[in-house]
Design an enzyme around this catalytic site. Structure first.
Site, short mmCIF file in Angstrom:
data_model
loop_
_atom_site.label_atom_id
_atom_site.label_comp_id
_atom_site.label_asym_id
_atom_site.label_seq_id
_atom_site.Cartn_x
_atom_site.Cartn_y
_atom_site.Cartn_z
N LYS A 1 70.27 32.31 65.34
CA LYS A 1 70.38 30.26 65.89
C LYS A 1 70.15 29.80 67.40
CE LYS A 1 74.56 30.61 63.70
NZ LYS A 1 75.18 31.34 62.94
N GLY A 2 70.46 30.74 68.27
CA GLY A 2 70.14 30.30 69.80
C GLY A 2 69.12 30.13 70.25
N GLU B 1 62.57 32.88 72.73
CA GLU B 1 64.72 33.13 72.52
C GLU B 1 65.51 32.35 73.74
OE1 GLU B 1 66.95 34.41 70.95
OE2 GLU B 1 66.65 36.63 70.80
N ASP B 2 66.23 32.63 73.77
CA ASP B 2 67.65 31.81 74.97
C ASP B 2 67.25 32.04 75.81
OD1 ASP B 2 68.37 32.73 71.97
OD2 ASP B 2 70.62 31.95 72.89
N ASP C 1 69.40 39.81 77.21
CA ASP C 1 70.60 39.88 77.67
C ASP C 1 70.07 41.71 77.82
OD1 ASP C 1 72.68 41.03 78.64
OD2 ASP C 1 73.98 39.84 76.92
N LYS D 1 68.63 38.06 82.26
CA LYS D 1 69.92 38.32 82.76
C LYS D 1 69.66 39.31 82.59
CE LYS D 1 74.40 36.15 81.13
NZ LYS D 1 75.60 36.76 80.26
N PHE E 1 78.88 34.54 82.02
CA PHE E 1 79.68 34.11 80.72
C PHE E 1 78.80 32.44 80.38
CE2 PHE E 1 82.47 35.67 77.17
CZ PHE E 1 81.71 35.08 76.57
N ASP F 1 75.41 30.59 71.96
CA ASP F 1 77.38 29.81 71.76
C ASP F 1 78.17 30.92 72.66
OD1 ASP F 1 75.89 32.10 70.57
OD2 ASP F 1 78.06 31.95 69.84
N ARG G 1 76.87 25.25 71.83
CA ARG G 1 75.11 25.51 71.14
C ARG G 1 74.97 24.15 71.54
NH1 ARG G 1 74.08 29.82 68.76
NH2 ARG G 1 75.03 30.99 67.42
#
Ligand code: PRP
Ligand code: MN
Ligand code: MG
Length: 179
Positions: free
Chosen positions: A42-43, A98-99, A102, A130, A151, A158, A164
């Site tokens: 969902k990001g 993508e948001d 990682d 990141k 974070f 989220d 979000r």
């Protein structure tokens, strides 16, 4: 909810400017090509909806939803497809949105899986990266911002499914997730 944010790392205005810049680049990259923009739910939802409105050529959109097996904090790299792209991607130019990237495990798995369907090309666009957290090497073609290992929440990202809807990217106060 605002009280849970320790500080804002990227303001709404900074994000808007970056999305415009990315949209301009993508418009040139894909001019004359059959473009399918694929958001990973969902990001990516918030970024994707802003981004496609800055790409000024004909395009189609679709979505995938995936979930990592294993425990919540450490991904195993095996990804379960919950919702797949609904159309054939053969011969199409795919832009995966993508948001945040990682470990890279989600995208590594997805791009390898999608390659088997013989698209004309696959490129990746992420708002945030990141790099310090990377476990799998993935070629990211378009990156909005490189971020520190903190974070992050907001603009689609989220924590426990909340935050979000924040229009900016912020850092969560430790007391929120240490509870
Ligand atoms: C987050 C984020 C990326 C992925 C990145 O999604 O939106 O999709 O993790 O992590 P990786 O590079 O380590 O694979 P999440 O699994 O939290 O689902 P969501 O998008 O529904 O929040
Ligand atoms: Mn995601
Ligand atoms: Mg998430």
């Amino acid at each position: 909810m605002q009280n849970d944010i320790g500080r804002v790392l990227l303001s709404e205005a900074e994000i808007v400017a970056k999305v415009k810049e990315l949209g301009d680049k993508l418009t040139e990259e894909y001019r004359g090509k059959e473009l399918l923009v694929v958001g990973i739910l969902k990001g990516s939802n918030v970024f994707m909806s802003d981004l496609i409105r800055q790409i000024n050529i004909p395009l189609k959109i679709d979505f995938m939803m995936v979930s990592s097996y294993g425990n919540a904090t450490e991904s195993t790299g095996v990804v379960k497809i919950i919702k797949d792209i609904e159309q054939s991607i053969s011969g199409k130019h795919l832009l995966i949105v993508e948001d945040i990237i990682d470990s890279g495990l989600t995208l590594k798995y997805l791009t390898e899986m999608l390659e088997t369907r013989k698209p004309a090309s696959i490129k990746l666009c992420t708002l945030l990266d990141k790099p310090a957290r990377r476990k799998e090497n993935v070629d990211v073609d378009y990156v909005g911002f490189e971020m520190p290992d903190e974070f992050l929440v907001g603009y689609g990202i989220d924590y426990a499914e909340y935050y979000r809807n924040l229009p900016y990217i912020g850092v969560l106060k430790p007391e929120v997730y240490e509870k």
